[in-house]
Write a protein that holds these residues in place. Sequence first.
Motif, PDB file in Angstrom:
ATOM      1  N   GLY A  25      47.592  42.657  45.062  1.00 16.46           N
ATOM      2  CA  GLY A  25      48.014  41.266  45.209  1.00 16.46           C
ATOM      3  C   GLY A  25      48.258  40.559  43.894  1.00 16.46           C
ATOM      4  O   GLY A  25      48.231  39.330  43.836  1.00 16.46           O
ATOM      5  N   VAL A  26      48.499  41.321  42.828  1.00 16.37           N
ATOM      6  CA  VAL A  26      48.717  40.729  41.510  1.00 16.37           C
ATOM      7  C   VAL A  26      50.187  40.364  41.315  1.00 16.37           C
ATOM      8  O   VAL A  26      51.072  41.171  41.606  1.00 16.37           O
ATOM      9  CB  VAL A  26      48.266  41.702  40.395  1.00 16.37           C
ATOM     10  N   LYS A  27      50.428  39.151  40.851  1.00 17.13           N
ATOM     11  CA  LYS A  27      51.764  38.716  40.449  1.00 17.13           C
ATOM     12  C   LYS A  27      51.821  38.730  38.927  1.00 17.13           C
ATOM     13  O   LYS A  27      50.802  38.487  38.262  1.00 17.13           O
ATOM     14  CB  LYS A  27      52.046  37.301  40.956  1.00 17.13           C
ATOM     15  N   MET A  72      40.846  42.230  44.801  1.00 13.44           N
ATOM     16  CA  MET A  72      41.546  42.463  46.069  1.00 13.44           C
ATOM     17  C   MET A  72      40.984  41.567  47.164  1.00 13.44           C
ATOM     18  O   MET A  72      41.725  41.006  47.977  1.00 13.44           O
ATOM     19  CB  MET A  72      41.407  43.939  46.473  1.00 13.44           C
ATOM     20  N   MET A  73      39.658  41.425  47.205  1.00 16.18           N
ATOM     21  CA  MET A  73      39.017  40.579  48.198  1.00 16.18           C
ATOM     22  C   MET A  73      39.412  39.112  48.023  1.00 16.18           C
ATOM     23  O   MET A  73      39.580  38.368  48.992  1.00 16.18           O
ATOM     24  CB  MET A  73      37.492  40.747  48.099  1.00 16.18           C
ATOM     25  N   LEU A  74      39.619  38.699  46.763  1.00 17.00           N
ATOM     26  CA  LEU A  74      40.016  37.328  46.475  1.00 17.00           C
ATOM     27  C   LEU A  74      41.486  37.064  46.807  1.00 17.00           C
ATOM     28  O   LEU A  74      41.931  35.922  46.782  1.00 17.00           O
ATOM     29  CB  LEU A  74      39.765  37.001  45.002  1.00 17.00           C
ATOM     30  N   GLY A  75      42.240  38.115  47.077  1.00 17.16           N
ATOM     31  CA  GLY A  75      43.657  37.951  47.404  1.00 17.16           C
ATOM     32  C   GLY A  75      44.581  38.120  46.226  1.00 17.16           C
ATOM     33  O   GLY A  75      45.771  37.819  46.315  1.00 17.16           O
ATOM     34  N   GLY A  76      44.050  38.585  45.083  1.00 10.46           N
ATOM     35  CA  GLY A  76      44.887  38.814  43.906  1.00 10.46           C
ATOM     36  C   GLY A  76      44.865  37.658  42.936  1.00 10.46           C
ATOM     37  O   GLY A  76      44.023  36.753  43.018  1.00 10.46           O
TER      38      GLY A  76
END
Length: 275
Positions: A57-59, A228-232
């Motif tokens: 989920g990384v931008k 990942m749990m934080l949403g990236g």
Amino acid sequence: MTKPRKQNIFNTITGGIRMGLFWMMVVIQIPIIAILPRRASVAYMRVFMWFLKIISGVKIRVHGKLVKNRPLLVVSNHISLFEIAMFPVCFGGSLVAKNDVAKWPIVGWVGKKFGVVYITRDPSSAKSALDSMGKTLSKVKYPLFVFPEGTTTNGAYVKPFKSTLFSIVENTNITVQPVVVNYRYRNGDVISPEDMANHFAYFSNAKMDMGPLAERERSAFGQLYHVMMLGGMMIEITVLPPPPLAGKNRKEMAATLGNMVSEKYMELKDKHATK
């Protein structure tokens, strides 16, 4: 200001699914990596890390470009393992890592296939390790990334750059270009120092000289799962121009480059990500 997600059963399950997909991706790609020759493996790292970027989920937002000069050594501040993954995605090339990583199961082998240059901190072996790094730089046509702080931080500051590695640059035609990395929430909002230390950075509390300390520390894979749990998140990368280093010794080079990265980092870290 954006707040990090609170850990709940939904986010925990979502993070677990993402982590499962990551390991599935690793297992699927290991046979591909095993049969590829080294030069092709280095290029393939960009694909491998792109999958990690998507799954985690990384931008990424990049400002500026690397110069075309070769050999090219790129120096950067270091907050967590995500720089190791995202630099190849953005620019191609490979990395310099501490020798401890070479001993990690699977990771060490994959790193070698990806052209990672492992260097030791043992003074008795440091010269041969640096010589190997210099020879690699002189042969390859891609940039080599290194983190001269020598460790990760809590994101509150940039540690002074260690000068030893710059001995390979003295009296050579190696171009050194600084890059600055900032972490943001996915929408570009600034992460508070406390949230950075507790949720996004990966470091040893004992090595922090300023800023908040993490309430708990995680392993590298524990940190990957937590993000990942934080949403990236968003990683903002700012490329600076190479400074003139001719005639400087390694300590002067380390000071010049370290100051450039530190000053730019402190200027940007409390600003919303720019387009």
